[in-house]
Enzyme design. Structure first.
Site, PDB file in Angstrom:
ATOM      1  N   GLY A  95      17.671  48.841 -29.498  1.00 35.18           N
ATOM      2  CA  GLY A  95      17.424  49.364 -28.156  1.00 35.18           C
ATOM      3  C   GLY A  95      17.185  50.863 -28.103  1.00 35.18           C
ATOM      4  N   SER A 113      11.009  50.914 -33.162  1.00 39.64           N
ATOM      5  CA  SER A 113       9.623  50.465 -33.405  1.00 39.64           C
ATOM      6  C   SER A 113       8.621  51.489 -32.908  1.00 39.64           C
ATOM      7  CB  SER A 113       9.299  49.141 -32.694  1.00 39.64           C
ATOM      8  OG  SER A 113      10.418  48.392 -32.463  1.00 39.64           O
ATOM      9  N   GLU A 166       1.193  47.658 -30.151  1.00 38.38           N
ATOM     10  CA  GLU A 166       2.344  46.742 -30.047  1.00 38.38           C
ATOM     11  C   GLU A 166       1.997  45.533 -29.165  1.00 38.38           C
ATOM     12  OE1 GLU A 166       6.056  48.564 -30.133  1.00 38.38           O
ATOM     13  OE2 GLU A 166       7.150  46.743 -29.607  1.00 38.38           O
ATOM     14  N   HIS A 214      13.254  48.144 -17.434  1.00 38.85           N
ATOM     15  CA  HIS A 214      12.327  47.047 -17.123  1.00 38.85           C
ATOM     16  C   HIS A 214      11.475  47.372 -15.897  1.00 38.85           C
ATOM     17  CE1 HIS A 214      13.572  44.185 -20.230  1.00 38.85           C
ATOM     18  NE2 HIS A 214      14.777  44.718 -20.077  1.00 38.85           N
ATOM     19  N   ASP A 256       8.507  53.780 -24.241  1.00 39.12           N
ATOM     20  CA  ASP A 256       9.041  54.187 -25.547  1.00 39.12           C
ATOM     21  C   ASP A 256       8.043  55.063 -26.309  1.00 39.12           C
ATOM     22  OD1 ASP A 256      10.944  52.453 -24.678  1.00 39.12           O
ATOM     23  OD2 ASP A 256      10.582  50.908 -26.189  1.00 39.12           O
TER      24      ASP A 256
END
Ligand code: GLA
Length: 384
Positions: free
Chosen positions: A123, A127, A159, A34, A171
């Site tokens: 996790g 995606s 996204e 994060h 990611d």
């Protein structure tokens, strides 16, 4: 490369033509959770679990995609661009096709067959792997070349703007730029990165709690809003603060009274996590896995207590891993609210570790976890 050949054969059987095969990897994040959307530091590694795409061009502007995981086929035209998410796997390839076209990459219509080794929504960035694999394949068969960093940024935009998940760049970046044998320390502001080789005698072991909490997407966007709120308040007296990246732990403590309690805790996680990533890099560079392990555990505690994105099953998986001989460090990986932990394990003890953690977790939760021993892998590539 049996998997690629199998997919190529299935593609031929489905569409009656030969196709090329591409893949993009999932990822773990060793530390720096994060922090990416706060333009801080992250330390992901691509892993050898992939989303695969077999593809061949068509002479029209239709994109037809069949998913082997979902046994479903979806069709759309490049002439009517995607505008609203359906909470469906096809949102990701539709979104990347739309963003690529919008940014001047003229795509050919295509038939696709998609298959993923990655557990979906756990996790490990299934995606982003789908976005990157589909985008890379569509561009390549359309004769378009693209820089890997640019590709990552466009997939992130897909996204953010189309799927509605306000994710950071980690990611997509690692799915594009991952390298075998190394973790990357990425500066999410400059996008500069350093390659950090992992010692040969250590294994990345990924433990899937098999739990998925529906809250994940809405809580993710809520955390982002709380970080934005912290920046807004802190920038009132120091306007050069543009992100939590620009605040030190000392400054946050001095100014803690100006922030609502929850906002303060979120900021404390992000700012302390950035500092941990910097220390983790130094530890990895001197092969000090004990220190790296301590930092990973501090990261998990901060995510549990300050950022509040862990859950009972993730905490239990981490706790069990700590009790078993062989693990240097363990923590949740990815957005949280279920999904996976990442464990840095002595290679010689990995088999024992996997067996013990699986048995103890199943005994406590009543669900058998999936556990994947992984190695750091290359980013997106054409395989056939
Ligand atoms: C998800 C997002 C990433 C990152 C992580 C948390 O995986 O897609 O951008 O924010 O959560 O570190």
């Amino acid at each position: 490369m049996i998997q690629a050949q199998n997919l190529a054969e299935a593609f031929r059987a489905l569409y009656g033509m030969d196709g090329r095969v591409y893949r993009a990897p999932g990822r773990i994040n060793l530390i720096g959770e994060h922090t990416d959307y706060n333009v801080g530091f992250v330390m992901p590694a691509a892993i050898d679990l992939y989303t695969w795409v077999a593809i061949a061009p068509r002479s029209d502007r239709i994109i037809r995609i069949c998913s082997r995981n979902f046994s479903e086929t979806v069709e759309f035209t490049l002439d009517k661009l995607y505008n609203s998410p359906r909470s469906h796997w096809s949102d990701y390839p539709r979104a990347v096709a739309a963003v690529l076209e919008q940014n001047g990459y003229k795509l050919s219509g295509a038939n696709l067959l998609v298959q993923s080794d990655l557990p979906i929504g756990s996790g490990l960035s299934s995606s982003a792997a789908l976005e990157v694999a589909a985008a890379y394949a569509l561009l390549d068969i359309s004769g378009q070349s693209i820089d890997r960093v640019k590709l990552a940024l466009l997939c992130q935009r897909a996204e953010n703007d189309f799927v509605g998940m306000r994710c950071g760049v980690m990611d997509q970046f690692i799915a594009c730029c991952g390298r075998a044998g190394v973790a990357l320390m990425l500066d999410c502001r400059s996008l500069d990165y350093a390659l950090l080789p992992l010692p040969d005698d250590v294994k990345l072991v990924v433990c899937n709690t098999m739990i998925k909490h529906e809250l994940a997407a809405s809580e993710y966007n809520a955390r982002r809003a709380e970080c934005d709120e912290a920046v807004r308040i802190l920038a009132k007296t120091r306007p050069d603060i543009r992100a939590l990246r620009d605040v030190t732990e000392d400054e946050l403590e001095r100014r803690s009274a100006s922030l609502p309690e929850t906002v303060y805790k979120r900021a404390r996680h992000v700012i302390s996590e950035n500092a941990r990533v910097v220390k983790a890099r130094a530890a990895l560079e001197r092969s000090d896995l004990e220190t790296l392990g301590v930092l990973m555990e501090a990261s998990h505690t901060s995510l549990r207590c300050d950022y509040e994105v862990s859950c009972r099953e993730l905490d239990l998986m981490v706790e069990l891993a700590r009790q078993v001989d062989g693990a240097y460090g363990c923590r949740m990986t990815g957005g949280g609210f279920g999904g996976c932990t990442v464990n840095l394990v002595q290679a010689g003890k990995a088999a024992f570790f996997i067996q013990e953690v699986a048995a103890r977790y199943e005994n406590e939760v009543g669900v058998a976890p999936e556990i994947y021993p992984c190695s750091p892998a290359e980013g997106a590539a054409r395989i056939i």
